[in-house]
Write a protein that holds these residues in place. Structure first.
Motif, PDB file in Angstrom:
ATOM      1  N   SER A 469       0.847  -1.133   0.015  1.00 38.43           N
ATOM      2  CA  SER A 469      -0.011  -0.206   0.138  1.00 38.43           C
ATOM      3  C   SER A 469       0.789   1.319   0.071  1.00 38.43           C
ATOM      4  N   ASP A 470       2.062   1.161   0.376  1.00 45.34           N
ATOM      5  CA  ASP A 470       3.008   2.230   0.396  1.00 45.34           C
ATOM      6  C   ASP A 470       3.301   2.947  -0.969  1.00 45.34           C
ATOM      7  N   LEU A 471       3.052   1.891  -1.987  1.00 43.45           N
ATOM      8  CA  LEU A 471       3.330   2.388  -3.463  1.00 43.45           C
ATOM      9  C   LEU A 471       2.374   3.084  -4.143  1.00 43.45           C
ATOM     10  N   ARG A 472       1.008   3.083  -3.274  1.00 44.59           N
ATOM     11  CA  ARG A 472      -0.164   3.593  -3.904  1.00 44.59           C
ATOM     12  C   ARG A 472      -0.359   4.939  -3.718  1.00 44.59           C
ATOM     13  N   SER A 473      -1.161   5.423  -4.859  1.00 42.69           N
ATOM     14  CA  SER A 473      -1.751   6.963  -4.491  1.00 42.69           C
ATOM     15  C   SER A 473      -2.636   7.015  -3.024  1.00 42.69           C
ATOM     16  N   LYS A 474      -2.424   7.844  -2.326  1.00 39.96           N
ATOM     17  CA  LYS A 474      -3.111   8.035  -1.040  1.00 39.96           C
ATOM     18  C   LYS A 474      -4.679   8.013  -1.384  1.00 39.96           C
ATOM     19  N   LYS A 475      -5.112   8.611  -2.561  1.00 40.59           N
ATOM     20  CA  LYS A 475      -6.383   8.715  -2.671  1.00 40.59           C
ATOM     21  C   LYS A 475      -7.383   6.975  -2.491  1.00 40.59           C
ATOM     22  N   HIS A 476      -6.410   6.118  -2.891  1.00 37.99           N
ATOM     23  CA  HIS A 476      -6.874   4.740  -2.899  1.00 37.99           C
ATOM     24  C   HIS A 476      -7.163   4.416  -1.263  1.00 37.99           C
ATOM     25  N   ILE A 477      -6.348   4.778  -0.415  1.00 37.90           N
ATOM     26  CA  ILE A 477      -6.616   4.753   1.053  1.00 37.90           C
ATOM     27  C   ILE A 477      -7.905   5.589   1.487  1.00 37.90           C
ATOM     28  N   ARG A 478      -7.844   6.994   0.758  1.00 36.19           N
ATOM     29  CA  ARG A 478      -9.060   7.819   1.419  1.00 36.19           C
ATOM     30  C   ARG A 478     -10.439   7.373   0.960  1.00 36.19           C
ATOM     31  N   ASN A 479     -10.311   6.581  -0.324  1.00 34.40           N
ATOM     32  CA  ASN A 479     -11.667   6.345  -1.032  1.00 34.40           C
ATOM     33  C   ASN A 479     -11.933   4.867  -0.515  1.00 34.40           C
ATOM     34  N   GLY A 480     -11.235   4.365   0.509  1.00 33.22           N
ATOM     35  CA  GLY A 480     -11.583   2.762   0.952  1.00 33.22           C
ATOM     36  C   GLY A 480     -11.282   1.770   0.021  1.00 33.22           C
ATOM     37  N   ASP A 481     -10.492   1.895  -1.115  1.00 30.59           N
ATOM     38  CA  ASP A 481     -10.058   1.009  -2.078  1.00 30.59           C
ATOM     39  C   ASP A 481      -9.323  -0.127  -1.504  1.00 30.59           C
ATOM     40  N   CYS A 482      -8.314   0.341  -0.911  1.00 34.44           N
ATOM     41  CA  CYS A 482      -7.534  -0.622  -0.253  1.00 34.44           C
ATOM     42  C   CYS A 482      -8.432  -1.507   0.717  1.00 34.44           C
ATOM     43  N   ASP A 483      -9.383  -1.170   1.482  1.00 36.88           N
ATOM     44  CA  ASP A 483      -9.909  -1.858   2.412  1.00 36.88           C
ATOM     45  C   ASP A 483     -10.977  -2.719   1.528  1.00 36.88           C
ATOM     46  N   ARG A 484     -11.653  -2.321   0.410  1.00 38.90           N
ATOM     47  CA  ARG A 484     -12.401  -3.215  -0.254  1.00 38.90           C
ATOM     48  C   ARG A 484     -11.763  -4.541  -0.833  1.00 38.90           C
ATOM     49  N   ILE A 485     -10.352  -3.957  -1.554  1.00 44.50           N
ATOM     50  CA  ILE A 485      -9.606  -5.074  -1.974  1.00 44.50           C
ATOM     51  C   ILE A 485      -9.134  -6.211  -1.131  1.00 44.50           C
ATOM     52  N   SER A 486      -8.905  -5.656   0.210  1.00 43.61           N
ATOM     53  CA  SER A 486      -8.567  -6.900   1.219  1.00 43.61           C
ATOM     54  C   SER A 486      -9.487  -7.548   1.561  1.00 43.61           C
ATOM     55  N   LYS A 487     -10.486  -7.063   1.747  1.00 50.35           N
ATOM     56  CA  LYS A 487     -11.920  -7.952   1.891  1.00 50.35           C
ATOM     57  C   LYS A 487     -12.107  -9.003   0.578  1.00 50.35           C
ATOM     58  N   MET A 488     -11.995  -8.591  -0.454  1.00 51.29           N
ATOM     59  CA  MET A 488     -12.362  -9.610  -1.460  1.00 51.29           C
ATOM     60  C   MET A 488     -11.371 -10.440  -1.576  1.00 51.29           C
ATOM     61  N   LEU A 489      -9.872 -10.224  -1.317  1.00 47.55           N
ATOM     62  CA  LEU A 489      -8.903 -11.205  -1.249  1.00 47.55           C
ATOM     63  C   LEU A 489      -9.090 -12.266  -0.111  1.00 47.55           C
ATOM     64  N   GLU A 490      -9.710 -11.757   0.892  1.00 50.17           N
ATOM     65  CA  GLU A 490     -10.161 -12.659   2.168  1.00 50.17           C
ATOM     66  C   GLU A 490     -10.871 -13.556   1.765  1.00 50.17           C
ATOM     67  N   MET A 491     -12.091 -13.301   0.919  1.00 51.18           N
ATOM     68  CA  MET A 491     -12.830 -14.166   0.337  1.00 51.18           C
ATOM     69  C   MET A 491     -12.440 -14.831  -0.805  1.00 51.18           C
ATOM     70  N   ARG A 492     -11.116 -15.015  -1.153  1.00 45.74           N
ATOM     71  CA  ARG A 492     -10.350 -15.432  -2.146  1.00 45.74           C
ATOM     72  C   ARG A 492     -10.868 -15.276  -3.756  1.00 45.74           C
ATOM     73  N   ASP A 493     -11.388 -13.823  -3.773  1.00 51.72           N
ATOM     74  CA  ASP A 493     -11.988 -13.629  -5.117  1.00 51.72           C
ATOM     75  C   ASP A 493     -10.678 -12.864  -5.907  1.00 51.72           C
ATOM     76  N   ARG A 494     -10.556 -13.011  -7.143  1.00 50.19           N
ATOM     77  CA  ARG A 494      -9.553 -12.597  -8.029  1.00 50.19           C
ATOM     78  C   ARG A 494      -9.880 -11.218  -8.063  1.00 50.19           C
ATOM     79  N   VAL A 495      -8.923 -10.079  -7.950  1.00 48.88           N
ATOM     80  CA  VAL A 495      -9.374  -8.634  -8.035  1.00 48.88           C
ATOM     81  C   VAL A 495      -8.764  -8.219  -9.327  1.00 48.88           C
ATOM     82  N   ASP A 496      -9.404  -7.389 -10.228  1.00 47.18           N
ATOM     83  CA  ASP A 496      -8.995  -6.366 -11.259  1.00 47.18           C
ATOM     84  C   ASP A 496      -9.383  -5.061 -10.927  1.00 47.18           C
TER      85      ASP A 496
END
Length: 744
Positions: A469-496
């Motif tokens: 996440s340190d490589l990402r633009s801060k907007k992905h953290i502000r918008n909650g993108d990183c949290d949503r992706i983490s939850k998808m990966l926990e469900m073993r879903d592929r992320v695009d």
């Protein structure tokens, strides 16, 4: 690809089909283009787009005087000409340019008048581009036009018309597009010309002195040598029966005289293009036949029907199998089957080809004399238009020597032929073209390839152990993108996901990323594989296009305002006021930016209002005011059909910004919140700026007088809640007015 005359005999009876690219030998490798456009912005767009094509040498001029100097000192193939220059404009400008050069002229203009357009084509322009919302993409058509007319040098048009005047006119129009044009005045002369010359298109008048056009058309289409040539019929009558009979007899198109020049040249271009396609098909068929011959000569070939019965065997198959053709035709293919071949191979082969797939493999066959031979076989099903298998074609290569040698090696050295490490090859291939990293379940980087290091500008040691996440633009953290992706990966879903990242130096780049959870033998997520494609160039281009679109909308908004002698800063101020008021009203950043982009077009309908009304210094009469009011509906009609969000929003603004809260506005008399909020916001922004600015019919008001009017019109003209927001935040709007004030 084209037809060339067969000159081996004096009397030309036939034409020979040439499919080699001879045309390219006579096509220029480079073209000199002069761009004459007073707007540096527009000129830069054109030059940037055309510079992508390496064969163009571009020069620019911003006035007619500069253009004259360049034309006197250099020669050009094409001129892209704005018809409204600071020191010359209109037809006179075009006439002057055409008097100075033989270069072909492509006109740029904001006018869309059909009569003006027709007169320009009659003067010999090559094409006509409108400077509208699609102008940037239209520039690409310049390249298409140039390439097309270069090909036209190898196309001949035969005009059969009894009017010398019409023949001369058509020849002039077609010369602009580089066609070789032959004109004749009678049907008999037309037929003689067809006998001696190769023609790519016939333009046929219906009323000829010696034969009716329909009869001549019938003769042409009944002659095998000429039936492929497209024919455009000309007639002074548009009687449906004439049109019907012409098309049924074989005409490719119909044009009524007197014709529109642009329509005429477009239909000629279309017919010639279809003729080229026809020849291209013939050439491809010729190539297919040659390929068939080459395959037949170089390979062992058989064909069977869907049951596996041999219907064709070439000489090489007869030679290797030891059978004659008459011994093979009508027999099943197992006539050459070797008893060593497992039946499972043939079972798998039939399952594959019956599923309409190609089967490939090595087969050991038995010669008629009892000796064995090996062939590398490819068996392909041939299907008809409806998808039914009509036959199978087998193409084989003799590998008997190779297979025999392999058997010896396997016996003596006990080695396998399958010791190639495919995995390593695939990994090498991916590392060459894709950025890859791996993270553990805590999102810590455990592996990166060279491509990702190059893309991110970090070394491998700097990346390993770093949180992804340190490589990402801060907007992905502000918008909650990183949290949503983490939850998808926990469900073993592929992320695009499309990530905006930052390099070591802070530069922005974009990666289209696919994240795969990797599961171990215990059915646990062991790590995550990130496969990334660098799409930075594409995203930057997209942003540049958005920026250009907004800039063009501003320019169009300025056109409407400049006609009523208002400054371009008026649309800038209205846009800024509208954005601030939209944010204060809680519309959100996205809608506020949409309104900011759309509001400059609020008075675009004024382009259709006569100057006598629009620029009248005194009070308008009731009749004149009705004309003035129509600009709202005109602007809406101009913009409403667009599928672009900005232009759809602009249509709403243009239509609704003169409606009033109490229902006394125009054009439809809506009231209250039935008026779209974009219209209610723009109404306040437009009136505030208009009252405070000097116009041809009034002096600008003092601020106190404007505020007094706004308070008085609260709940009458204006939305009361929006007026309160405006007045409570007046300092922000005054700051904008000062920032973009008119320069006197």
């Amino acid at each position: 690809m084209y037809y060339r005359e067969n000159l081996s005999t004096k009397k030309v009876k036939h034409t020979v089909l040439y499919c080699d690219p001879i045309i390219e030998e006579y096509t220029k490798n480079s073209y000199k283009i002069l761009i004459v456009e007073d707007s540096e912005f527009m000129s830069k767009i054109i030059a940037t787009k055309l510079s992508a094509y390496k064969e163009y040498e571009l020069q620019q001029a911003f006035t007619f005087s500069e253009a004259i100097e360049k034309l006197e000192n250099d020669s050009f193939d094409f001129i892209i000409l704005d018809l409204n220059l600071p020191d010359a404009y209109g037809d006179e400008l075009l006439d002057e340019v055409k008097g100075l050069t033989k270069a072909k002229v492509i006109v740029l203009t904001s006018e869309i008048d059909i009569q003006i357009r027709e007169s320009l084509f009659k003067k010999g322009i090559l094409d006509y581009l409108i400077k509208d919302k699609d102008f940037s993409s239209s520039i690409i058509s310049i390249n298409t036009i140039i390439k097309s007319i270069e090909k036209n040098k190898h196309s001949t048009v035969l005009v059969i018309d009894d009017s010398m005047f019409m023949c001369r006119q058509m020849k002039n129009f077609l010369a602009v597009r580089n066609y070789n044009t032959i004109t004749v005045l009678s049907g008999e002369a037309g037929l003689k010309t067809l006998q001696s010359l190769e023609v790519n298109l016939i333009i046929l008048d219906m009323e000829l002195p010696d034969i009716h056009g329909l009869e001549l058309l019938k003769k042409i289409k009944q002659e095998e040598r000429f039936c492929h040539i497209p024919v455009i019929v000309l007639s002074g009558s548009s009687d449906p029966e004439i049109v019907r009979k012409s098309l049924k007899t074989g005409a490719s198109d119909f044009i009524k005289k007197p014709f529109n020049v642009e329509e005429f040249t477009l239909k000629v271009d279309m017919a010639i293009m279809l003729n080229r396609k026809y020849i291209e098909v013939l050439c491809k068929q010729k190539m297919v036949d040659e390929y068939k011959e080459a395959v037949d000569e170089a390979n062992i070939v058989t064909k069977t029907d869907p049951r596996g019965i041999i219907t064709f065997a070439n000489e090489k198959f007869c030679e290797i199998s030891g059978y004659k053709k008459e011994e093979l035709i009508g027999k099943p293919h197992n006539i050459v089957r070797h008893p060593d071949m497992p039946s499972s191979v043939f079972k798998e082969m039939w399952e594959t080809i019956k599923a309409k797939k190609t089967w490939k493999g090595v087969i050991k066959n038995l010669n008629k004399n009892g000796s064995s031979y090996y062939v590398q076989s490819t068996i392909k099903p041939i299907v008809d238009y409806d998808g039914n298998i009509v036959e199978y074609i087998g193409i084989r290569t003799d590998i008997t020597e190779l297979e025999t040698y392999k058997e010896i090696l396997e016996e003596d050295l006990k080695i396998s032929n399958n010791n190639i490490n495919y995995l390593l090859q695939y990994e090498d291939a991916m590392n060459d073209y894709i950025a890859i990293l791996k993270t553990n379940v805590d999102n810590t980087i455990t592996y990166v390839n060279d491509n990702f290091c190059k893309l991110s500008q970090f070394s491998r040691n700097e990346l390993l152990g770093k949180n992804c996440s340190d490589l990402r633009s801060k907007k992905h953290i502000r918008n909650g993108d990183c949290d949503r992706i983490s939850k998808m990966l926990e469900m073993r879903d592929r992320v695009d996901f499309l990530f905006e990242n930052r390099t070591k130096s802070g530069k922005r780049y974009y990666v289209d990323t696919k994240i795969y959870p990797i599961i171990n033998e215990k059915d646990e997520v062991q790590e995550y594989l990130h496969i990334m494609y660098n799409v930075t160039e594409l995203m930057e281009l997209h942003k540049e296009l958005e920026k250009t679109q907004k800039e063009i909308i501003y320019k169009l908004g300025e056109v409407g305002e400049s006609r009523s002698q208002e400054t371009g800063n008026h649309v800038k101020r209205v846009a800024e006021y509208s954005r601030i008021l939209a944010l204060l009203a809680g519309l959100g950043e996205k809608n506020a930016e949409l309104l900011h982009a759309a509001s400059p077009m609020h008075d675009i309908g004024k382009i259709a209002i006569p100057d006598a009304v629009l620029k009248k210094p005194g009070r308008l009469t009731p009749e004149e005011f009705e004309i003035m009011k129509s600009h709202a509906e005109i602007g809406y009609k101009i913009l409403k059909s667009s599928k672009r969000p900005i232009l759809r929003a602009a249509a709403i603004v243009a239509y609704r910004h003169h409606e009033k809260w109490d229902g006394t506005g125009y054009p439809t008399g809506l009231s209250g919140k039935k008026i779209h909020i974009f219209g209610r916001i723009t109404a306040i922004a437009d009136v505030f700026d208009a009252l405070g600015s000097d116009r041809v019919y009034k002096k600008g008001w003092e601020l106190e007088r404007i505020i007094e009017l706004f308070k008085e019109q609260r709940g009458k003209h204006f939305d009361p809640e929006l007026i309160d927001l405006f007045l409570n935040n007046l300092d922000r709007f005054l700051h904008i007015r000062e920032k973009f004030k008119d320069i006197v």
